[in-house]
Design a protein around this motif. Structure first.
Motif, PDB file in Angstrom:
ATOM      1  N   SER A 385       1.458   2.369 -13.133  1.00  0.00           N
ATOM      2  CA  SER A 385       0.879   1.300 -12.069  1.00  0.00           C
ATOM      3  C   SER A 385       0.023   1.565 -11.493  1.00  0.00           C
ATOM      4  CB  SER A 385       2.155   0.619 -11.630  1.00  0.00           C
ATOM      5  OG  SER A 385       1.550  -0.392 -10.563  1.00  0.00           O
ATOM      6  N   THR A 387      -1.939  -0.116  -9.421  1.00  0.00           N
ATOM      7  CA  THR A 387      -1.983  -1.095  -8.092  1.00  0.00           C
ATOM      8  C   THR A 387      -1.043  -0.168  -7.254  1.00  0.00           C
ATOM      9  OG1 THR A 387      -2.293  -2.573  -9.635  1.00  0.00           O
ATOM     10  CG2 THR A 387      -2.060  -3.142  -7.281  1.00  0.00           C
ATOM     11  N   MET A 388       0.160  -0.014  -7.752  1.00  0.00           N
ATOM     12  CA  MET A 388       1.139   0.557  -6.942  1.00  0.00           C
ATOM     13  C   MET A 388       0.480   2.024  -6.230  1.00  0.00           C
ATOM     14  SD  MET A 388       5.060  -0.335  -8.455  1.00  0.00           S
ATOM     15  CE  MET A 388       5.313  -2.035  -8.798  1.00  0.00           C
ATOM     16  N   ASN A 617      -0.573  -7.163 -10.048  1.00  0.00           N
ATOM     17  CA  ASN A 617       0.525  -6.217  -9.850  1.00  0.00           C
ATOM     18  C   ASN A 617       1.845  -6.326 -10.616  1.00  0.00           C
ATOM     19  OD1 ASN A 617      -0.239  -5.146  -7.386  1.00  0.00           O
ATOM     20  ND2 ASN A 617       0.646  -6.688  -6.148  1.00  0.00           N
TER      21      ASN A 617
END
Ligand code: ZN
Ligand code: ZN
Length: 742
Positions: A385, A387-388, A617
């Motif tokens: 991920s 985004t994370m 997300n």
């Protein structure tokens, strides 16, 4: 193996070099002016700044010798240098400076307050030196990061014919252990035995610690056997020593001896080490018995022991037990316990739980450190991920950990694994003080994207800057050569690894070399290479040859290799699947059926192709021919439009490796529905223009999807990063970073 360092001869008075690189204080001859500075404290303005409470009776009357010693001792324990210096001035004024006990207390005060320059000057002003005053000075250097100087001071004592006492030996053994001064340590050991200090328990324990730090566990064992007095520290030193050498069985043996024969009960520290040992040995049942033992001894609720138990269970893959232990710790859980739980989740591929735990940790006001960030970034890489990962990156910047090498390596890895090589490069360039792990991570990233030249360039830089490559460096380089089909370069590097860097190849290096030869079409040479190996070839070494046999359609060798793999690994699914695919590609349907029957018998299932993409997300998963996604009709509409447009540009669907024609579905329809194509279309529909499309796939990308991606990247003017189970493909303006070799 110890780092080379200049050897110190203990009988010589001459100063020798130390391994520590902290500036040495200048040692001038003492003069009255040296003691003048403390008089400044009589400056009334300065006096006001001082803590009046720590100056009892100072103003009313001049203190006597005992009060000065007691005040200095107080300053030593509180580290109050300002007040200490004032008492120095007082001692000078009252003439007590000439008193041996006052002067030694002054040395001690400066040592404890970390001012070694003044400690040394005060020491040199002493008229009546004895071992107590020497010990004060000797003990000061190690605690102020100048361990090597302690040995020099000891030599001065020897020259002044002042013999060491048990305290001197204890400090010096610790010093030798810290700076790995093996020869000096042995000389001191002999001297301690001669002076009959060996029976002193503190001397014995520091001697054990020293040899254990040298990694000389045989000496530790002999010493320990002959130690006249032992306490729980002695046992713990021995157990910890074996643990650090990863000789877990020996550590457990000593632990059992301690429990059953010594009459000494293990303490929290012993249990912490022993849980780590059972984790290292993967002895699940023993670990559980130990846990029961710790509960019985009332130690399982100790935060250190509890954290070691969390760590142990997560190492066994028993994350539920780890969670239970964490809950039992309750409010006692420290930042280390939180980190252990997060690391456990990451280790057990429960990355979402790791992220949740991080949020709880923050909500509970627990401070995150480099271990937290490093672990959580690993979770972002594994998900993957971006985004994370980016969110964690901004936290890292806020918490000022961005120049921490461990966090930096994890950030770099996260960006590389999440498909953003540019950001990975940016992180790499930001960190100026690079260690081998950081270099390796960047080289590996280039290798996985197919940028061999960049990988080699970085490797040369690394060597030029004085960082020794490791076995992982070469693994990354071999795989880069293999991904680019550069056989000669790979073979040269393999030789260089052995001859120039003295690295003995391991299973994965051999496996890479087989892959390199096989992909280059040198199938027989690959087979000969395996035959000549100094180790028994494992299935991991044979497997890349099987893949190459499929690529180069060599059935005879494929069947031979398949048999070799099944000999050691009878349930290896890849063997059945590869053979079945090979036969199907050749239209040998009878053999396909045989393989299918075998697969059924073995319970081997072909994994369905799955691709995923992160949008807003959220991870969106697509399977081949999938119709479940809510936006599926739009996705297919987009897909057909793209196919129409790219066909005009020259794209020809490659249906060669569609094995069967489905009922009512053409071969072209079947490849059109491959999961990575669906995911890319969804990305094009959902992500803002200009944003790269990053798609991850569980299986290897097929030739048709690879060709389609090149056209789509040109048509839409988008970067497409596609990670399959083997490597990264970065499609840009109609070309792929792999150079169509994969
Ligand atoms: Zn495909
Ligand atoms: Zn490619």
């Amino acid at each position: 193996m110890f780092e080379e360092r200049p050897q110190r001869i203990l009988t010589s008075r001459k100063n020798s070099n130390t391994t520590e690189c902290i500036d040495e204080p200048k040692m001038g001859m003492p003069s009255t002016s040296d003691f003048r500075e403390p008089y400044n404290v009589y400056d009334p303005n300065r006096c006001l700044e001082l803590d009046m409470l720590s100056m009892p009776s100072l103003v009313a009357s001049l203190p006597d010798r005992v009060s000065i010693i007691s005040a200095l001792s107080n300053c030593s324990s509180t580290g109050n240098l300002d007040v200490g210096r004032m008492y120095h001035a007082l001692a000078f004024k009252t003439g007590y400076i000439g008193n041996k006990f006052v002067a030694t207390s002054l040395v001690d005060m400066y040592v404890k307050c970390g001012n070694m320059e003044h400690a040394r000057k005060t020491f040199e002003g002493l008229s009546d030196l004895d071992i107590v005053s020497f010990n004060s000075l000797i003990s000061g250097y190690p605690s102020n990061g100048l361990s090597g100087r302690a040995l020099d001071i000891f030599m001065e004592a020897q020259s002044a014919e002042i013999g060491p006492n048990e305290y001197t030996f204890s400090i010096l053994f610790t010093v030798c252990g810290t700076i790995l001064a093996v020869e000096e340590g042995k000389q001191l050991h002999a001297q301690a035995v001669k002076m009959e200090y060996f029976s002193n328990i503190a001397v014995g324990n520091s001697l054990l610690t020293m040899y254990s730090k040298f990694g000389m566990m045989d000496e530790v064992e002999i010493l320990f056997e002959n130690l006249p007095n032992r306490n729980h520290i002695s046992w713990t030193v021995v157990i910890t020593g074996f643990y650090k050498q990863e000789r877990f069985e020996m550590a457990l043996k000593q632990f059992n001896c301690m429990r059953h024969n010594s009459g000494i009960e293990p303490n929290e520290y012993t249990f912490t080490v022993i849980f780590a040992c059972s984790s290292g040995m993967k002895e699940r049942n023993y670990g559980m018995t130990l846990h029961a033992q710790a509960i019985k001894n009332g130690m399982a609720s100790d935060v250190f022991v509890g954290t070691a138990i969390i760590d142990m269970y997560s190492g066994f893959g028993e994350i539920v037990y780890a969670e239970k232990m964490f809950k039992e710790l309750g409010s006692l859980a420290s930042d280390v316990s939180w980190n252990a739980l997060i690391a456990g989740y990451v280790r057990n591929e429960k990355c979402e739980e790791a992220m949740e735990t991080l949020h709880k940790m923050i909500m509970n006001g627990v401070t995150c450190d480099q271990f937290t960030y490093s672990n959580i970034l690993k979770a972002c890489s594994a998900l993957p991920s971006l985004t994370m990962g980016e969110q964690i990156h901004s936290r890292v910047i806020k918490a000022n950990y961005k120049s921490n090498i461990q966090v930096g390596s994890s950030l770099l890895e996260m960006y590389a694994k999440c498909g953003s090589l540019v950001d990975a490069e940016h992180i790499f360039n930001q960190i100026k003080c690079r260690d081998v792990v950081l270099w390796n991570t960047m080289i590996k990233a280039y290798s996985q994207y197919g940028y061999l030249k960049k990988a080699i360039f970085l490797f040369n830089n690394m060597v030029e800057e004085g960082t020794m490559p490791t076995s992982a460096t070469f693994l990354a380089l071999f795989s880069a050569c293999s991904h680019s089909g550069l056989l000669e370069e790979g073979q040269e590097l393999f030789q260089s690894m052995i001859v120039d860097y003295g690295i003995i190849p391991e299973e994965n290096h051999y496996s890479c070399m087989v892959d390199l030869l096989g992909r280059a079409g040198q199938l027989e040479k690959a087979r000969e290479f395996i035959k000549g190996l100094p180790i028994k070839p494992t299935s991991a070494i044979w497997r890349p040859l099987l893949a190459s046999c499929r690529y180069h359609r060599n059935f005879k060798l494929a069947e031979f290799v398949a048999r070799r793999i099944l000999e050691t690994d009878p349930d290896d699914a890849t063997v059945y699947i590869t053979l079945s695919n090979m036969y199907a590609e050749a239209g040998r349907w009878g053999d396909v059926e045989k393989q299918r029957a075998l697969m059924e018998l073995k319970g081997v299932k072909k994994e369905p192709g799955c691709s995923w993409i992160e949008v807003n997300n959220k991870l969106h998963k697509f399977y081949s021919g999938d119709m479940r996604h809510p936006k599926m009709s739009k996705i297919y509409e987009k897909l057909r439009e793209l196919v129409r447009q790219t066909k005009n540009m020259g794209y020809v669907p490659d249906t060669n490796f569609v094995l069967h024609q489905g009922v009512g579905v053409s071969k072209e329809e079947q490849i059109l529905c491959h999961s990575e194509k669906l995911a890319v279309c969804f990305g094009l529909l959902s992500l803002p223009p200009g944003r790269p499309i990053r798609v991850f796939k569980n299986l290897r990308v097929c030739a048709d999807c690879h060709s389609a991606m090149k056209y789509i990247s040109r048509l839409t003017n988008r970067d497409i990063v596609l990670k399959d189970n083997y490597r990264f493909h970065h499609f840009k303006r109609g070309c792929c970073s792999c150079g169509d070799y994969w």
